[in-house]
Design an enzyme around this catalytic site. Structure first.
Site, mmCIF file in Angstrom:
data_model
loop_
_atom_site.group_PDB
_atom_site.id
_atom_site.type_symbol
_atom_site.label_atom_id
_atom_site.label_comp_id
_atom_site.label_asym_id
_atom_site.label_seq_id
_atom_site.Cartn_x
_atom_site.Cartn_y
_atom_site.Cartn_z
ATOM 1 N N SER A 278 138.928 90.141 144.640
ATOM 2 C CA SER A 278 139.605 91.978 145.134
ATOM 3 C C SER A 278 140.383 91.938 144.924
ATOM 4 C CB SER A 278 139.481 92.406 147.367
ATOM 5 O OG SER A 278 139.977 92.983 147.492
ATOM 6 N N ASP B 240 135.173 88.770 154.436
ATOM 7 C CA ASP B 240 136.122 89.813 153.449
ATOM 8 C C ASP B 240 137.711 90.092 154.264
ATOM 9 O OD1 ASP B 240 137.766 91.345 152.056
ATOM 10 O OD2 ASP B 240 136.057 93.272 152.200
ATOM 11 N N MET C 17 134.511 101.952 151.678
ATOM 12 C CA MET C 17 135.388 102.290 153.491
ATOM 13 C C MET C 17 135.579 103.517 153.438
ATOM 14 S SD MET C 17 137.909 98.830 153.564
ATOM 15 C CE MET C 17 137.480 98.796 151.379
ATOM 16 N N HIS D 126 133.057 98.639 147.511
ATOM 17 C CA HIS D 126 132.808 98.130 149.531
ATOM 18 C C HIS D 126 132.902 99.375 149.507
ATOM 19 C CE1 HIS D 126 134.955 96.400 152.711
ATOM 20 N NE2 HIS D 126 134.426 97.132 152.853
ATOM 21 N N ASP E 192 137.746 97.819 146.259
ATOM 22 C CA ASP E 192 137.557 98.034 148.319
ATOM 23 C C ASP E 192 138.089 99.972 147.617
ATOM 24 O OD1 ASP E 192 136.983 96.513 149.511
ATOM 25 O OD2 ASP E 192 139.218 95.287 149.189
ATOM 26 N N HIS F 257 135.488 92.522 143.213
ATOM 27 C CA HIS F 257 135.298 93.640 144.752
ATOM 28 C C HIS F 257 135.836 94.636 144.101
ATOM 29 C CE1 HIS F 257 134.203 93.807 148.913
ATOM 30 N NE2 HIS F 257 135.338 94.296 149.078
ATOM 31 N N MET G 265 133.130 91.908 157.875
ATOM 32 C CA MET G 265 134.608 91.791 157.983
ATOM 33 C C MET G 265 135.292 90.748 159.008
ATOM 34 S SD MET G 265 134.951 94.437 155.382
ATOM 35 C CE MET G 265 137.081 94.385 155.895
ATOM 36 N N MET H 83 138.478 103.520 149.538
ATOM 37 C CA MET H 83 138.943 103.648 150.555
ATOM 38 C C MET H 83 139.120 105.162 150.875
ATOM 39 S SD MET H 83 141.590 101.069 151.471
ATOM 40 C CE MET H 83 141.096 99.139 151.508
#
Ligand code: DX5
Ligand code: ZN
Length: 217
Positions: free
Chosen positions: A7, A172, A67, A65, A34, A32, A136, A36
């Site tokens: 990540s 994760d 979020m 991913h 992330d 990966h 998660m 957000m």
């Protein structure tokens, strides 16, 4: 064969290409990423322009991913930016089946993430609409948190629910070499690791160490 997905949340964002090259050299299977939004989670990271920049620097599959709230609004942009897998949170989707179909129609693999408090049964009626489930093992928002042990049982229950479907189960949050074997034994097929990889002095060696631990007899 277990896949390792570093990540980049814990990478050096000012030297991202260098850090990505390091984990590629260590045999990482995918990256990966992330995303957000400061609403679904209390942190803000990156958007499609950064994914597009990463796409030009690596051949590794990009596992994005999201979020974010209302992820369906941004799925097309992330796929256009080069995402190979797009994972949305079940807790953020009012029309989950529609969003998963949208991801597949755009040509990416469709993933669903489950917060630690969300049971696998939340996926019961979309099992044939997804390509991966992201369990998660921390509450999303930050790197460097500790693995929540109830994730072990969740992975096992999820595997039962999925039956023989060829769905990836990715884990994760708080994944370190010392947990890798037990998580793999639970039925995970992909291990996401941020701080355990990029917090290490040698990220390539850290990827190899996690894989070795996961596949140890
Ligand atoms: C947390 C992110 C994770 C994070 C994991 O919200 O989804 O991908 O980078 O970091 P570690 O491996 O440090 O827990
Ligand atoms: Zn993540």
């Amino acid at each position: 064969m277990i896949k390792i997905a570093p990540s980049i949340l814990s990478a050096d964002f000012a030297a991202l290409a260098t850090d990505i090259a390091r984990v590629e050299a260590g045999g990482a299977d995918q990256l990966h990423i992330d995303v957000m939004d400061g609403r679904f989670v209390p942190n803000i990271t990156i958007g499609p322009v950064v994914v597009a920049a990463i796409r030009k620097r690596t051949r590794l599959p990009l596992d994005v991913h999201l979020m974010i709230v209302e992820p369906e609004r941004y799925v097309p942009e992330f796929v256009a930016a080069g995402a190979d897998m797009v994972t949305v949170h079940v807790e953020a989707c009012t029309h989950l089946q529609r969003t998963l179909a949208q991801i597949r129609e755009l040509g990416a693999r469709a993933g669903v993430a489950l917060n630690p408090s969300t049971p696998p049964a939340a996926l019961e009626f979309v099992l044939d609409d997804l390509d991966l489930v992201l369990v998660m093992s921390v509450n999303p928002g930050f790197g460097g948190q500790s693995f929540i042990p109830s994730a072990h049982r969740k992975i096992r229950e999820l595997r039962k629910l999925l039956g023989t479907r060829p769905v990836d189960v990715s884990v994760d949050g708080g994944v370190k070499a010392d947990l890798a074997k037990s998580i793999a034994d639970d039925g995970a097929s992909t291990l996401v690791a941020g701080s355990a990889v990029f917090g290490a002095a040698d990220p390539a060696a850290a990827v190899r160490a996690i894989r070795a631990a996961a596949t140890a007899a």
